[in-house]
Structure formats: structure tokens, C-alpha cells
Design a protein around this motif. Structure first.
Motif, PDB file in Angstrom:
ATOM      1  N   CYS A 129       0.857  -1.190   0.000  1.00  8.96           N
ATOM      2  CA  CYS A 129       0.000   0.000   0.000  1.00  8.96           C
ATOM      3  C   CYS A 129       0.892   1.239   0.000  1.00  8.96           C
ATOM      4  O   CYS A 129       1.744   1.385   0.869  1.00  8.96           O
ATOM      5  CB  CYS A 129      -0.907   0.013   1.226  1.00  8.96           C
ATOM      6  SG  CYS A 129      -1.823   1.567   1.365  1.00  8.96           S
ATOM      7  N   CYS A 187      -6.647   2.372   4.594  1.00  9.35           N
ATOM      8  CA  CYS A 187      -6.381   3.573   3.782  1.00  9.35           C
ATOM      9  C   CYS A 187      -7.464   3.786   2.730  1.00  9.35           C
ATOM     10  O   CYS A 187      -7.564   4.868   2.159  1.00  9.35           O
ATOM     11  CB  CYS A 187      -5.021   3.471   3.091  1.00  9.35           C
ATOM     12  SG  CYS A 187      -3.633   3.347   4.233  1.00  9.35           S
ATOM     13  N   CYS A 237      -6.338  -1.436   0.205  1.00 15.33           N
ATOM     14  CA  CYS A 237      -5.947  -1.374   1.609  1.00 15.33           C
ATOM     15  C   CYS A 237      -7.188  -0.873   2.340  1.00 15.33           C
ATOM     16  O   CYS A 237      -7.640   0.247   2.088  1.00 15.33           O
ATOM     17  CB  CYS A 237      -4.774  -0.425   1.808  1.00 15.33           C
ATOM     18  SG  CYS A 237      -4.400  -0.207   3.567  1.00 15.33           S
ATOM     19  N   GLY A 254       0.030   4.093   0.787  1.00 19.41           N
ATOM     20  CA  GLY A 254      -0.375   4.969   1.888  1.00 19.41           C
ATOM     21  C   GLY A 254       0.347   4.623   3.181  1.00 19.41           C
ATOM     22  O   GLY A 254       1.093   5.424   3.740  1.00 19.41           O
ATOM     23  N   CYS A 255       0.158   3.372   3.630  1.00 19.54           N
ATOM     24  CA  CYS A 255       0.714   2.978   4.924  1.00 19.54           C
ATOM     25  C   CYS A 255       1.985   2.148   4.766  1.00 19.54           C
ATOM     26  O   CYS A 255       2.653   1.835   5.755  1.00 19.54           O
ATOM     27  CB  CYS A 255      -0.330   2.196   5.723  1.00 19.54           C
ATOM     28  SG  CYS A 255      -0.916   0.703   4.907  1.00 19.54           S
TER      29      CYS A 255
HETATM   30 ZN   LIG Z   1      -2.654   1.374   3.497  1.00 22.89          ZN
END
Ligand SMILES: [Zn+2]
Lengths: 379, 156
Positions: free
Chosen positions: B44, B61, B58, B46-47
Motif C-alpha cells: 500500500c 487507507c 488497503c 499509503g501505509c
Molecule cells: Zn494502506
């Protein structure tokens, strides 16, 4: 009722078999479409309701597998069965209970299970399952009861399939747009007398989503809200033999309640367009009567006269209805989504000109054991 | 039939058959096992988490993912249970010999846990933290499903 509105909708195309996509994909697709439609981000969504059924999904507690695709991670999420109209009713209650906004998502992949085995399993295991009763054969019994009670002919029931498959040609989401004639319906394969192949809806794969918001949140949406004027759900007896199959008594009750909420006195005059759960041609005739659009037994005459056709005073199923796309768990929510499009003037070539009040209808249980009626308004 | 007997009815053995789609990333996961005998995860952006098997989103997210990550065939046991009651595999109808060991395994390079079987049923010889390696079917016998992984064996 405090004001609440539908501010976002999303649908997939309905198809016989979406072999490359899993439930999760369908749920994600309509969730993002509905949020985009509303101009909302996930932060604008108060809570989430999913619509699924364990037998259709082939998974125990089927809802839990799709909650993250519905954007429900760390949100209050719960599930209702049915065709999506009941999920929407629960969503409305959530909004009235203070959620602000509720996303309702329904998915269905009829292609993955065996519809005969699954719908047989909705009947009582002691008295009915062994007889082979399923969605089709029980509906054949209802068609027979209804037709003999009111002298309705097979040709009259066939008119519904002809009209709705033709309407489906204007709906890019529909599975079965077709130009067919009454003769085509009559000579199609016998399924369970009096039902023939073209009297029956397909079983489809697809999903639908809507977002309901209270007045404050509805004002923040990208498009003009479609207001919920009335919504009601009523159920009849479980055993078919405990019901009068020729009448839709629970629909009459649900309609009465929804009309009372919406302040509708003469539905045939005041409703501009309706999306009904026509799983079989005869059902649309019965539901016209149950909704009070005509007298009991008057559904066939109303259809023959063209009143429910595009261009008539009350077009019914401009989308092509369930006969043209039947994602079982999403087909009721699709009716609501279509009723919203009509009031926004976004229904494209299936638009009913000047529609200000629309009606959406869903069913649950064999032969329309329960009915859910929604009255939506532009103002 | 005694005149006081309360009856029951049996369902018989008929099943409810399904044909589930596996989807884009699930199909990639099993193809990778067949072609390279290793696991595939997805990262991911994002994370930063890598999850196996790969999936489209995800959840936390709520982001769509596309960065597939090649992982090895090894991992660490994070939990296990030696199961002593019979289990009929719903896909094959066959009973797995008991006891068998169910393992919760962190595949090296991933941030979540993968579940499978560990071929050690002596509880005294298995511990959380042990390193394991996947044992696959022969490539020509693979079917594109979870049984293409036969089990994980402990690297001692
Ligand atoms: Zn994520």
C-alpha cells in the motif's frame, strides 16, 4: 418524518457471469461510484450497510468479506438480507437515528451458486423443500392463482416482457435489451406452466449502492438531493397456503403507509414513473394493482392500453426492470437508483419527461411475501 | 413410531455447489506459485504495508493497490494449533489425517499473516518464532488453488 434524501447512487452493468470479478470488486466499484456521484469522500460517510445473503454468496456471515471494499474499515457497519430496498430502509432509519449519512451497498453474483438449490432452500424443510418448490415453480403457482382469479391471459402477461425488454434497450446497465413480440414469448420454452422462458427474469451478476443523508448533509452533496417522501415495508405469511396468492395484500398495506407519509391520495395521478420488482411478467400486473395504480384485476388492461409504456401517463420500469437484469440481492436497490435518476433528469434515453415524483418497489420472500415501497420527490 | 415420538427430518448429503471467481490478484498469486514457487504480496503506497495474498484495496487507507511485491517461500510461525478433530476438505470431500497442525505464518517481507498447514504434529517440537519454508506441489500437478502449497516445514 425528518427530511432525508438520496444524494449518491452507483450501479455496475448487470451481466450473466462476471467471471473476472469477485464480490469485493463489485462492492468497491459501486461504493466509489456512489461517493463520486455525491461528491463525498469517505470522511463524509457516517456508517455503512451492506446487503448480502450467505446462501447466494456461499459464505457464512457473507457481509464481513466485503465491508472493507465498502469503505467500512473502522466504521459502524451492519447487514440486511433482501433485495436492497430493505437495506435502504434500514439505512434511512440509521440516518433518522443521527448517522448523518449512510452508504448502502448490495452485491449479488447469481452465477456462482445454483439458483434452484438456493431458492429451494428458502422453503420449509419439513413440508415444502422435497416437493421441489423454488423461486420459479412457486411463482408459477402464483401466476396460475392470479390469472384464474381475474381471467388474465398468458398473452397479457407477455406484454410486460415485450415492454420491459424493449425499455432495456435504453439502459446501458441492463443485461437483456431485446426486441421481442408476444408471439415470441408465447412460443418460448415452457419452464413451469404458465411461465415460459421469456416470462422469467434472468439471474445476473452485479451491484448497486446509494447514499442517504439527512437534510444538513444533503445540502453538501454535489447534486440536487432526491428527497425521500415515504417508505414502508409489510410482510405476509410464510407458508404460501396461508396467503391469498392472487392478491398482494402486503403490498397494498406497504403502499398505503408510504402514500400516507408522502401525502399521496391518488397514486395513479401523482406518481410520474415507477420501477417495480418484475421478476416475472405477471408480477408487474399484480404489483400495479397492489400499488393502487388500478383496481384489482386491472393490471392487464392498464398494460394493454399502453398506460405503463414509455410515453404513457405512468411509465413502469423504463430501465427494463428486473426482467432485463436480476442481480437478486441488488435488484431492489437498482430500482431506487433508477427512480433517483428519473427525478434528476439523468436517465438518458430512458428519461420520463418532467418526472417530479417516482416510486421504487422491492420484494422479499417467495412470491412477494413482503414488499417495500419508496416514494421519492424532486422537491 | 411411538405415539409420543417427536420427529426430525434429515437433509441428506446433497451439497450446495458454487463456482467462485478468484479475481485478478488472487489469480496472480496462484500463477506466481505455479511459475516461481514463491509468494506474491501487494504494497500500500499509503501505509507502506505489504499484505499477502495480494488484494485490490488497503482497507484502512481505502486505497486501490497495484504494487505487487515478490516474496520468498519462507516465513516465521506466529501461532499454531495441533488439531485433533476430523475435518473434511469441502473442495475435495476428503478427510485430512488427524492430528494436523494449523499455522499462522508471517511470510518474510510481509506485514500480515498467512494461514496454512505445518507438517509437524508433535507439540514439543514446534514453537512460535520458528522459521518455516513452503513445500509446493510439483509444478505439473498444480491446479491454481490453495492445495498447490502442500504445507510449511520447519527449518531446523
Ligand atoms: Zn494502506
Amino acid at each position: 418524518m425528518e427530511k432525508a434524501a438520496i444524494v449518491g447512487i452507483g450501479q455496475t452493468k448487470y451481466e450473466r457471469r462476471k467471471s473476472g470479478e469477485i464480490y469485493y470488486d463489485l462492492v468497491y466499484e459501486v461504493t466509489t461510484r456512489a461517493m463520486e456521484d455525491a461528491g463525498y469522500t469517505l470522511d463524509d460517510i457516517g456508517d455503512v450497510i451492506t446487503v448480502s445473503n450467505d446462501f447466494w454468496d456461499g459464505r457464512t456471515i457473507s457481509c464481513m468479506a466485503v465491508q472493507e471494499a465498502a469503505g467500512a474499515h473502522d466504521k459502524n457497519v451492519s447487514t440486511v438480507e433482501g433485495d436492497g430496498t430493505l437495506g435502504a430502509l434500514y439505512g434511512l432509519m440509521r440516518v433518522l437515528g443521527g448517522s448523518g449519512t449512510t452508504l448502502i451497498v448490495a452485491h449479488s453474483k447469481g452465477s456462482e451458486g445454483d439458483p434452484r438449490v438456493i431458492t429451494n432452500a428458502m422453503f420449509d424443510p419439513v413440508y415444502h423443500r422435497s416437493l421441489g418448490l423454488d423461486a420459479v415453480s412457486s411463482s408459477a403457482l402464483q401466476a396460475s392463482a392470479y390469472m384464474s382469479r381475474y381471467g388474465v391471459t398468458e398473452e397479457q402477461c407477455a406484454l410486460v416482457s415485450v415492454k420491459n425488454h424493449k425499455n432495456a434497450k435504453n439502459n446501458p446497465f441492463a443485461q437483456l435489451p431485446m426486441d421481442i413480440t408476444v408471439a415470441d414469448v408465447m412460443k418460448s420454452r415452457k419452464i413451469a406452466d404458465p411461465l415460459k422462458l421469456l416470462d422469467c427474469s434472468p439471474v445476473s451478476d452485479g451491484a448497486a449502492a446509494i447514499i442517504i443523508a439527512d437534510e444538513k448533509h444533503a445540502r453538501k452533496a454535489r447534486k440536487k438531493p432526491v428527497w425521500i417522501k415515504g417508505a414502508a415495508h409489510c410482510a405476509d405469511a410464510y407458508f404460501l397456503g396461508d396467503r391469498n396468492l392472487a392478491e398482494a395484500a402486503s403490498l397494498r398495506e406497504a403502499a398505503k403507509k408510504a402514500y400516507a407519509m408522502a401525502g399521496i391520495g391518488n397514486p395513479a395521478k401523482e406518481i410520474d414513473v415507477a420501477e417495480l420488482y418484475d421478476a416475472f411478467g405477471y408480477m408487474e400486473l399484480m404489483w400495479l394493482e397492489g400499488l393502487g395504480f388500478c383496481d384489482p384485476g386491472g393490471g392487464a388492461g392498464m398494460t394493454e392500453s399502453g398506460k405503463t409504456a414509455m410515453g404513457g401517463p405512468i411509465p413502469v420500469n423504463p430501465s427494463g426492470g428486473v426482467l432485463s437484469a436480476h442481480a437478486v440481492l441488488a435488484a431492489g436497490l437498482a430500482r431506487i437508483a433508477e427512480a433517483v435518476l428519473q427525478l434528476r433528469g439523468e436517465a438518458g434515453s430512458r428519461q420520463v419527461d418532467g418526472a417530479r415524483t417516482s416510486l421504487a418497489h422491492g420484494i422479499n420472500g417467495p412470491c412477494g411475501q413482503s414488499h417495500c415501497v419508496w416514494v421519492l420527490g424532486k422537491d | 413410531m411411538k405415539n409420543t415420538e417427536l420427529l426430525t427430518i434429515r437433509s441428506g448429503d446433497t451439497g450446495m455447489p458454487y463456482e467462485w471467481s478468484i479475481g485478478k490478484y488472487g489469480s496472480r498469486f496462484f500463477r506466481e506459485i505455479r511459475e516461481h514457487q514463491r509468494f506474491l504480496g501487494i504494497r500500500c503506497p499509503g501505509c507502506g504495508k505489504v499484505r499477502v495474498p495480494p488484494r485490490r484495496l488497503c482497507g484502512p487507507c481505502f486505497r486501490e493497490l497495484d504494487e505487487l511485491v515478490e516474496l520468498s517461500d519462507t516465513g516465521i510461525i506466529t501461532a499454531f494449533s495441533v488439531v485433533n478433530y476430523p475435518f473434511i476438505d469441502p473442495d475435495t470431500g476428503l478427510q485430512r489425517p488427524i492430528p494436523y497442525t494449523y499455522g499462522y505464518i508471517r511470510i518474510d517481507g510481509s506485514d500480515n499473516i498467512f494461514s496454512h498447514i505445518i507438517n509437524e504434529t508433535d507439540e514439543s517440537r514446534i514453537k512460535v518464532g520458528m522459521k518455516v519454508r513452503a513445500v509446493f506441489r510439483k509444478p505439473e500437478e498444480m491446479e491454481g488453488n490453495i492445495r498447490d502449497i502442500r504445507y510449511f516445514e520447519i527449518i531446523r
